[in-house]
Scaffold this motif. Structure first.
Motif, mmCIF file in Angstrom:
data_model
loop_
_atom_site.group_PDB
_atom_site.id
_atom_site.type_symbol
_atom_site.label_atom_id
_atom_site.label_comp_id
_atom_site.label_asym_id
_atom_site.label_seq_id
_atom_site.Cartn_x
_atom_site.Cartn_y
_atom_site.Cartn_z
ATOM 1 N N PRO A 111 0.792 -1.262 0.000
ATOM 2 C CA PRO A 111 0.000 0.000 0.000
ATOM 3 C C PRO A 111 0.810 1.290 0.000
ATOM 4 C CG PRO A 111 -0.038 -0.981 2.183
ATOM 5 C CD PRO A 111 0.692 -1.956 1.291
ATOM 6 N N TRP A 112 1.938 1.313 -0.722
ATOM 7 C CA TRP A 112 2.737 2.539 -0.825
ATOM 8 C C TRP A 112 1.932 3.613 -1.552
ATOM 9 C CZ3 TRP A 112 7.009 2.966 1.959
ATOM 10 C CH2 TRP A 112 7.664 1.782 2.343
ATOM 11 N N CYS A 113 2.020 4.827 -1.062
ATOM 12 C CA CYS A 113 1.426 5.992 -1.746
ATOM 13 C C CYS A 113 2.580 6.939 -2.034
ATOM 14 C CB CYS A 113 0.378 6.652 -0.856
ATOM 15 S SG CYS A 113 -0.564 7.953 -1.697
ATOM 16 N N VAL A 114 2.987 6.999 -3.320
ATOM 17 C CA VAL A 114 4.264 7.633 -3.681
ATOM 18 C C VAL A 114 4.060 8.866 -4.544
ATOM 19 C CG1 VAL A 114 6.435 7.268 -4.971
ATOM 20 C CG2 VAL A 114 5.492 5.425 -3.531
ATOM 21 N N GLY A 115 4.854 9.885 -4.241
ATOM 22 C CA GLY A 115 4.929 11.071 -5.107
ATOM 23 C C GLY A 115 6.339 11.161 -5.660
ATOM 24 N N VAL A 116 6.491 11.070 -6.978
ATOM 25 C CA VAL A 116 7.803 11.230 -7.608
ATOM 26 C C VAL A 116 7.868 12.634 -8.200
ATOM 27 C CG1 VAL A 116 9.324 10.444 -9.471
ATOM 28 C CG2 VAL A 116 8.038 8.764 -8.096
ATOM 29 N N LEU A 117 8.856 13.416 -7.768
ATOM 30 C CA LEU A 117 9.022 14.772 -8.313
ATOM 31 C C LEU A 117 10.317 14.824 -9.111
ATOM 32 C CD1 LEU A 117 7.983 17.025 -5.275
ATOM 33 C CD2 LEU A 117 6.540 15.973 -7.058
ATOM 34 N N ARG A 118 10.196 15.092 -10.413
ATOM 35 C CA ARG A 118 11.360 15.179 -11.292
ATOM 36 C C ARG A 118 11.745 16.650 -11.440
ATOM 37 N NH1 ARG A 118 8.625 10.981 -15.452
ATOM 38 N NH2 ARG A 118 9.085 9.032 -14.312
ATOM 39 N N TYR A 119 12.822 17.034 -10.722
ATOM 40 C CA TYR A 119 13.247 18.438 -10.726
ATOM 41 C C TYR A 119 13.970 18.735 -12.036
ATOM 42 C CZ TYR A 119 13.504 17.389 -5.642
ATOM 43 O OH TYR A 119 13.295 16.967 -4.360
ATOM 44 N N PHE A 120 13.757 19.909 -12.578
ATOM 45 C CA PHE A 120 14.586 20.359 -13.692
ATOM 46 C C PHE A 120 15.836 20.997 -13.090
ATOM 47 C CE2 PHE A 120 12.678 19.184 -17.727
ATOM 48 C CZ PHE A 120 11.625 18.425 -17.223
ATOM 49 N N ASN A 121 16.024 22.304 -13.127
ATOM 50 C CA ASN A 121 17.274 22.831 -12.578
ATOM 51 C C ASN A 121 17.021 23.758 -11.383
ATOM 52 O OD1 ASN A 121 17.902 21.872 -15.391
ATOM 53 N ND2 ASN A 121 19.955 22.472 -14.732
ATOM 54 N N PRO A 122 17.075 23.237 -10.164
ATOM 55 C CA PRO A 122 16.817 24.059 -8.979
ATOM 56 C C PRO A 122 17.944 25.071 -8.768
ATOM 57 C CG PRO A 122 16.686 21.696 -8.482
ATOM 58 C CD PRO A 122 17.318 21.832 -9.835
ATOM 59 N N VAL A 123 17.589 26.342 -8.547
ATOM 60 C CA VAL A 123 18.588 27.384 -8.299
ATOM 61 C C VAL A 123 17.999 28.420 -7.336
ATOM 62 C CG1 VAL A 123 19.703 27.173 -10.571
ATOM 63 C CG2 VAL A 123 17.808 28.788 -10.243
ATOM 64 N N GLY A 124 18.833 29.358 -6.897
ATOM 65 C CA GLY A 124 18.354 30.445 -6.049
ATOM 66 C C GLY A 124 18.516 30.126 -4.583
ATOM 67 N N ALA A 125 17.897 30.964 -3.753
ATOM 68 C CA ALA A 125 18.035 30.856 -2.296
ATOM 69 C C ALA A 125 16.823 31.517 -1.646
ATOM 70 C CB ALA A 125 19.314 31.560 -1.829
ATOM 71 N N HIS A 126 16.665 31.287 -0.352
ATOM 72 C CA HIS A 126 15.546 31.897 0.362
ATOM 73 C C HIS A 126 15.742 33.425 0.420
ATOM 74 C CE1 HIS A 126 12.851 32.946 3.722
ATOM 75 N NE2 HIS A 126 12.164 31.904 3.288
ATOM 76 N N PRO A 127 14.682 34.211 0.207
ATOM 77 C CA PRO A 127 14.841 35.686 0.179
ATOM 78 C C PRO A 127 15.395 36.280 1.476
ATOM 79 C CG PRO A 127 12.511 35.057 0.105
ATOM 80 C CD PRO A 127 13.310 33.821 -0.123
ATOM 81 N N SER A 128 15.366 35.525 2.574
ATOM 82 C CA SER A 128 15.945 36.055 3.826
ATOM 83 C C SER A 128 17.472 36.154 3.735
ATOM 84 C CB SER A 128 15.592 35.110 4.983
ATOM 85 O OG SER A 128 16.241 33.843 4.757
ATOM 86 N N GLY A 129 18.081 35.405 2.828
ATOM 87 C CA GLY A 129 19.546 35.367 2.735
ATOM 88 C C GLY A 129 20.164 34.435 3.762
#
Ligand code: WQD
Length: 340
Positions: free
Chosen positions: A168-186
């Protein structure tokens, strides 16, 4: 409100996902061996989110430790980030990639099953599409692998598919393209050890003066300016996608989704955008192509919109501005009050 286990949760995408989960009102337990992250990030994650996560230091390969985590915390869902993820390194150390990436998922699944925890978001990658050509890539595009890293991610996806057919696995597969950047707090961002393999962190180090110039890997591709084009997605958008994904699993809705903007930008466009953020033109030199690179790849993001109601909203300039603020905050030892 749920309790979510983040393996590798002190890493680049994990730390931003912790903040997004906390903002959504969820409790978070982080398992991380800090092999590719600085323990000091946890305090800064807490400053951003207003509360610190519960942190368990250790490896996803340690089944006894995992058993204790599931025994001591009422885990409702898992987001599995902990893995090795450098394409070039995977060619040199394939066995380490098989052990950590494939063995790590197997160990995690055994411990989760023993605890009756069946909801799992898997951090995958658009690299499983190989070279899809100049078209928006749908989730139905053929999968292949051209390096051991991509092999491990594709193998993990297939393990999850087969496990879900039997249990009974309930799976979410997320295929990332190109993650970049940072949180706006710095206060949190990408902090790669050694020489960055990827474009944005390399450009960021050129901008802060830690590296002399960017090497542009080829300008003879069949693209408008001849340089490689990718679908860059802001890590804050990507974190939001993980919250939507795990909440869909809590609702019993499994999925396999591309996470990207649906737009592609070239190397030179990114260099120019970063120059606007840093306030000066950044030095680069065109050299030969990098082995294994494709000309262009970008997502068809429509299924994520349809199934999760997710759309990336932050553009390339925001990605560069937030990355630049993070670089300046790091350089100041996080003493800048307003690292604009
Ligand atoms: C982007 C573009 C390069 C560096 C990889 C992995 C993928 C994922 C993201 C893990 C290309 C060019 C780069 C440089 C350059 N990682 N470039 N000079 O290769 O699309 O994807 O990282 O999940 O799995 O494959 O990203 O940032 O390395 O390259 O010119 O110093 O920048 O040729 O066109 P890539 P990248």
């Amino acid at each position: 409100m749920a309790c979510i286990l983040l393996t590798g949760g002190a890493g680049y995408i994990g730390s931003h996902t912790f903040v997004a989960l906390a903002e959504a009102g969820h409790d978070v337990v982080i398992l991380d061996d800090f092999s590719n992250s600085d323990p000091g990030v946890v305090a800064r994650m807490g400053r951003v989110a207003g509360r610190e996560p519960t942190v368990v230091r250790g490896s996803v390969l340690d089944e006894a430790l995992l058993g204790r985590v599931f025994a001591e915390h009422r885990i409702d869902g898992i987001i599995h980030f902990a893995a090795l993820k450098a394409v070039g390194e995977s060619v040199e150390r394939p066995l380490d990639y098989f052990s950590t990436n494939i063995g790590g998922l197997m160990t995690l699944m055994r411990a989760a099953r023993a605890a009756g925890v069946w909801r799992l978001v898997f951090s995958s990658t658009a690299t499983v599409y190989g070279d899809p050509g100049d078209r928006a890539v749908p989730e139905t595009a053929p999968r292949s692998h051209t390096n051991p890293y991509a092999f491990t991610k594709l193998t993990c996806e297939q393990m999850l598919e087969q496990a879900a057919a039997a249990e009974p696995w309930c799976v979410g597969v997320l295929r990332y393209f190109n993650p970049v950047g940072a949180h706006p707090s710095g206060l949190i961002g990408e902090d790669p050890r050694g020489l960055p393999n990827n474009l944005m962190p390399y450009v960021a180090k050129v901008a802060i003066g830690a590296l002399p110039e960017l090497q542009v890997f080829g300008d003879d591709y069949a693209t408008p300016d001849g340089t490689g084009m990718r679908d860059y997605v802001h890590v804050v958008d990507l974190a939001r996608a993980h919250v939507a994904s795990v909440e869909a699993l809590l609702d019993g809705r499994a999925h396999t989704l591309n996470i990207g903007t649906g737009r592609a930008n070239s190397v030179l466009e990114l260099v120019e955008a970063y120059g606007r953020a840093a306030g000066r033109a950044l030095p680069y030199r065109v050299v030969g192509r990098r082995a294994g690179d494709v000309a262009i790849t970008y997502a068809d993001p429509s299924r994520a919109r349809a199934e999760l109601g997710f759309e990336a909203t932050l553009d390339l300039d925001a990605m560069c501005r937030d990355s630049w603020r993070w670089m300046r905050a790091q350089a100041s030892g996080f003493r800048l009050n307003d690292p604009e």
